[in-house]
Design a protein around this motif. Structure first.
Motif, short mmCIF file in Angstrom:
data_model
loop_
_atom_site.label_atom_id
_atom_site.label_comp_id
_atom_site.label_asym_id
_atom_site.label_seq_id
_atom_site.Cartn_x
_atom_site.Cartn_y
_atom_site.Cartn_z
N GLU A 268 0.81 -1.21 0.00
CA GLU A 268 0.00 0.00 0.00
C GLU A 268 0.85 1.27 0.00
O GLU A 268 1.99 1.27 0.46
CB GLU A 268 -0.89 0.03 1.24
CG GLU A 268 -1.85 -1.13 1.34
CD GLU A 268 -2.93 -0.86 2.38
OE1 GLU A 268 -4.09 -0.75 1.98
OE2 GLU A 268 -2.60 -0.75 3.58
N PRO A 269 0.27 2.39 -0.47
CA PRO A 269 0.99 3.67 -0.46
C PRO A 269 0.89 4.36 0.90
O PRO A 269 -0.19 4.78 1.32
CB PRO A 269 0.27 4.48 -1.54
CG PRO A 269 -1.12 3.92 -1.58
CD PRO A 269 -1.01 2.47 -1.19
N MET A 270 2.04 4.48 1.59
CA MET A 270 2.07 5.15 2.88
C MET A 270 2.27 6.65 2.74
O MET A 270 2.25 7.37 3.75
CB MET A 270 3.17 4.56 3.76
CG MET A 270 2.79 3.29 4.48
SD MET A 270 1.29 3.43 5.50
CE MET A 270 1.72 4.77 6.58
N GLY A 271 2.47 7.13 1.52
CA GLY A 271 2.56 8.57 1.31
C GLY A 271 3.68 9.20 2.10
O GLY A 271 4.82 8.74 2.07
N THR A 272 3.35 10.23 2.87
CA THR A 272 4.37 10.96 3.64
C THR A 272 4.30 10.69 5.14
O THR A 272 5.25 10.99 5.86
CB THR A 272 4.25 12.47 3.39
OG1 THR A 272 2.91 12.89 3.70
CG2 THR A 272 4.55 12.80 1.93
N SER A 273 3.19 10.14 5.63
CA SER A 273 3.10 9.78 7.05
C SER A 273 1.87 8.90 7.25
O SER A 273 1.07 8.70 6.33
CB SER A 273 2.99 11.03 7.93
OG SER A 273 1.66 11.50 8.01
N ASP A 274 1.71 8.39 8.49
CA ASP A 274 0.54 7.55 8.78
C ASP A 274 -0.66 8.37 9.23
O ASP A 274 -1.69 7.83 9.64
CB ASP A 274 0.88 6.49 9.82
CG ASP A 274 1.35 7.08 11.15
OD1 ASP A 274 1.35 8.32 11.30
OD2 ASP A 274 1.73 6.29 12.04
N LYS A 275 -0.58 9.68 9.15
CA LYS A 275 -1.69 10.56 9.50
C LYS A 275 -2.75 10.52 8.41
O LYS A 275 -2.44 10.56 7.23
CB LYS A 275 -1.18 12.00 9.68
CG LYS A 275 -2.24 13.00 10.12
CD LYS A 275 -1.66 14.38 10.31
CE LYS A 275 -2.74 15.37 10.72
NZ LYS A 275 -2.17 16.76 10.88
#
Length: 414
Positions: A268-275
């Motif tokens: 999955e894409p975690m992007g820049t943070s888990d927020k």
């Protein structure tokens, strides 16, 4: 190894379009007859030797199938652990796995007497593939695309238009994939009597997830035969795919889903943070809900509406997963992992420099995880990755936004 690799698909979905408790049809009642017509046509034609013969002819002549399996020898040697292999779906005509179900939908539309194909697209690969299939089969084509993605993927927009498609810019919400899907669903509701919605992933109300999976299954069937042939009759230990809606994942999983000894990984894409709002990791952080006409797992706000998402890969910036992916996750059949934007860019550069392959940012998620996994596993194990698309569409964006320092680490985005 199991002799019958189809037992999962004999029971999923059920007669009502459910995969366990996920799936179903939550579309407006006025469209039920259109979806039932589509389900009946697919069921009949998918078993037709004449339909399959035509589809196979197009797969060979237009698409360039079968796509090969390739050993990433250089990176495998660098890692020093398990060996990494890739299913080269990036070598398909139009550059990604999306063409697999697009030619299927186009052929279905022709057999059903429809004149037009409607769809959404994020990264543009599905839009280009559908425009190509529409041109080949002599159909009109209308592609809905978020305003943000139109700017980010301008080369693919030009390709769609060159192929004769009408590109509809969507400026609502985040102006991204989810919003393009909303717009395309609405257009289909208005035009269903003469048009077919060729959905871009294994999402939506029944029978769309089933149809996409069935057409994408060519990836897994080929990969199984190829791997057995090249690996002395054995299967891979791990099969890896990036996941949002699930078209490329269900495609590669098809060949191995009934093999308990093969671990299926969903990346999955975690992007820049888990927020919330800074990733699109639905399986890791989502909850059951209804999205685009089906029960599944989705990222939600407190009020239950879809949350904003973020990913460097436009094709993964979606707040949900397909119902079959949701079922497999709940059943414990999938191993879930998240990859950050920074890891994706590192892998994008690494693949280009050491393997001569420029992967799509979507595919780079799966590749980044495979590299991480290989370092943790013995050299006797083998990892098969669905390299779902090539990164021509992403080169300008990555070079403009990201640089590597002398140690090969990603510098802050420009």
């Amino acid at each position: 190894m199991s002799e019958n690799i189809n037992s999962h698909f004999l029971s999923n979905p059920d007669a009502e379009g459910y995969y366990g408790r996920f799936g179903g049809n939550y579309y407006p009642p006025e469209l039920r007859s259109a979806l039932q017509e589509l389900a009946n046509s697919h069921k009949e034609l998918h078993k037709s030797p004449e339909f399959q013969a035509t589809l196979d002819k197009v797969r060979v002549g237009l698409q360039g199938r079968p796509t090969p399996i390739h050993h990433l020898e250089n990176i495998s040697t660098q890692v020093g652990g398990a060996q990494i292999f890739v299913k080269r779906e990036d070598l398909n005509h139009t550059g990604a796995h999306k063409i697999n179900h697009c030619v299927g939908f186009a052929l279905l539309a022709k057999r059903m007497g429809k004149k037009k194909l409607i769809a959404e697209t994020g990264a543009g690969q599905h839009g280009v593939a559908l425009a190509t299939a529409a041109a080949y089969f002599g159909l009109e084509c209308e592609v809905h695309m978020g305003e943000v993605d139109i700017k980010k993927q301008s080369s693919n927009v030009g390709r769609m238009q060159l192929l004769g498609a009408r590109v509809v810019s969507v400026s609502t919400g985040q102006s991204a994939l989810k919003d393009a899907s909303d717009s395309a669903f609405h257009a289909y509701a208005e035009q269903h009597k003469h048009a077919l919605y060729a959905i871009g992933s294994a999402i939506g109300p029944h029978p769309f997830p089933m149809i996409v999976r069935d057409f994408q299954g060519v990836v897994g069937r080929e990969a199984r035969k190829q791997f057995i042939s090249m690996a002395d009759g054995s299967l891979p230990d791990h099969v890896v795919a990036c996941v949002a809606g699930g078209s490329n994942a269900m495609g590669i999983y098809t060949g191995f889903i009934d093999e308990p000894g093969v671990i299926l990984h969903a990346v999955e894409p975690m992007g820049t943070s888990d927020k919330l709002g800074q990733h699109a990791a639905t399986l890791s952080y989502g909850k059951p809900g209804t999205l685009h006409g089906a029960q599944s797992i989705m990222l939600q706000k407190d009020d239950g509406t879809p949350a904003s998402v973020s990913s460097i890969a436009s094709g993964l910036a979606y707040p949900g997963v397909g119902p079959e992916i949701a079922m497999l996750h709940e059943a414990g059949r999938l191993s879930i992992a998240g990859i950050s934007d920074e890891e994706v860019v590192n892998t994008f550069y690494r693949m280009a420099k050491f393997e001569g392959i420029i992967p799509a940012l979507e595919s780079a998620h799966a590749l980044a995880f495979a590299i991480r996994l290989a370092a943790q596993r013995p050299a006797s194990e083998r990892i098969l990755v669905n390299l779902s698309g090539r990164g021509d569409k992403d080169v300008d964006y990555v070079l403009e936004k990201y640089k590597l320092d002398e140690n090969g680490c990603v510098l802050a985005a420009a």
